[in-house]
Scaffold this motif. Sequence first.
Motif, PDB file in Angstrom:
ATOM      1  N   ARG A 143      21.709  13.062  19.003  1.00 44.49           N
ATOM      2  CA  ARG A 143      21.366  14.099  19.972  1.00 44.49           C
ATOM      3  C   ARG A 143      20.637  13.475  21.146  1.00 44.49           C
ATOM      4  N   ILE A 145      23.971  21.950  19.204  1.00 43.93           N
ATOM      5  CA  ILE A 145      23.049  20.889  18.780  1.00 43.93           C
ATOM      6  C   ILE A 145      22.810  20.966  17.275  1.00 43.93           C
ATOM      7  N   SER A 177      12.499   7.580  18.389  1.00 45.15           N
ATOM      8  CA  SER A 177      12.368   8.955  17.892  1.00 45.15           C
ATOM      9  C   SER A 177      13.256   9.239  16.689  1.00 45.15           C
ATOM     10  N   ASN A 227      17.311  14.162  22.745  1.00 46.36           N
ATOM     11  CA  ASN A 227      16.117  14.963  22.501  1.00 46.36           C
ATOM     12  C   ASN A 227      15.150  14.868  23.690  1.00 46.36           C
ATOM     13  N   GLN A 228      14.033  15.561  23.550  1.00 46.91           N
ATOM     14  CA  GLN A 228      13.077  15.597  24.655  1.00 46.91           C
ATOM     15  C   GLN A 228      12.488  14.219  24.942  1.00 46.91           C
ATOM     16  N   VAL A 275      16.679   9.143  16.226  1.00 51.09           N
ATOM     17  CA  VAL A 275      17.983   9.800  16.309  1.00 51.09           C
ATOM     18  C   VAL A 275      19.115   8.809  16.577  1.00 51.09           C
TER      19      VAL A 275
END
Length: 420
Positions: free
Chosen positions: A346, A161, A411, A348-349, A413
């Motif tokens: 990525r 990552i 977010s 992500n959460q 990304v």
Amino acid sequence: MTDPENQAHHPDADLNRQALDFHAQPRPGKIGTLITKPAVTQHDLSLAYTPGVAEPVRRIHAEPDLAYSYTNKGNLVAVITDGSAVLGLGNVGALAGKPVMEGKAVLFKRFADIDCFDIEVDAESPQAFIETVVRIAPTFGGINLEDIAAPHCFEIEQALIERLDIPVFHDDQHGTAIIIAAGLLNALELQGKTLAESRLVVLGAGAAGIAGVHLLLALGAQPDNILCVDRLGIIHTGREDLSPYKRGVAVATDKRTLAEAMVGADVFIGVSGPDLVTPEMIAAMAPRPVVFALSNPVPEIRPDVALAVRDDLVMATGRSDYPNQINNVLGFPFIFRGALDVRASRINQAMQIAAVEALRALAREPVPGDVLDAYGLKELHFGSDYIIPKPFDPRLRERVPVAVARAAIDSGVARLSSDH
């Protein structure tokens, strides 16, 4: 040596033979490649290869992002393993893991129209595996790590990552965690409970167990309410044998055994092995418990055994022949679809939580007739036997990628907007 006569009478013998024939005939393996442009005339070939191919090469050399316009990079995922934790078979090695990786590629294509190359890496160390993936990553729009044993899987995923600008996702960690969380939130609601107030026991502290705990914490579970259990008992702060990953889920408690942990627990999540939970443990849980016994093919406790002890529980397993199958195919194809559609750097959460909420919401909606037909059912409604959507629900392709893509944009990304 196995007795051939006894093997012939084994209940799985017919299925095993069918599986071998399926993989071998009419041509070996489950995936291939497809030419997506004409290759009929000399002119076609001059465009596909030399001299025509030189122009996209020059453009990509000058502007690397044009690889998404002129190659299949943007819809191509690598399914990569070292073969160290293949299904329930353990460390069978890279080559023996290939049928599973091909199967994963089938699921990507069938459910989200994502092309895959399966890659089996014979690596002598986590660092060698990491370096191999980094070097081949320019080919792909995303990396799906698969069947890599803990604790190396945590180190490998985090390093990739950090070093790559495309999504890297270890499905055995986050894919499992996402489906567990979606089903659990719905089950707790049916039981009149909240995640924040519930006491949880997680049996199994490998990839799925530890990732599941972290996601549930992000969704509101309280750290002191979660007891994780491995082969040596409860993971508590007094133990000196813990890896950094297990230390991150350790709690201060006087309890030491699974049986002690189960007393008064609202939730049991098993990602461990067969028949490790007794009827007495289920009887000791709090009123209206939730039991996720996800070991495959044999759960930690079988539904008929658990339901004979308690008629007030909601139960899920990893098997398709029981209600409420916690199946990763509900997640990874659609999560990658959403990430690829906006060229996310990525997963992500925020994107994981978006997938949880989309899955959770879909289970509450009326089930279409074609889904009922696919499963031979007359009706299906949100309730104790239906807390998570069915894998063949076509609405998954409509809902989950959109939610994931939106979360990627929000977010920060994503490289593209969702309406690109």
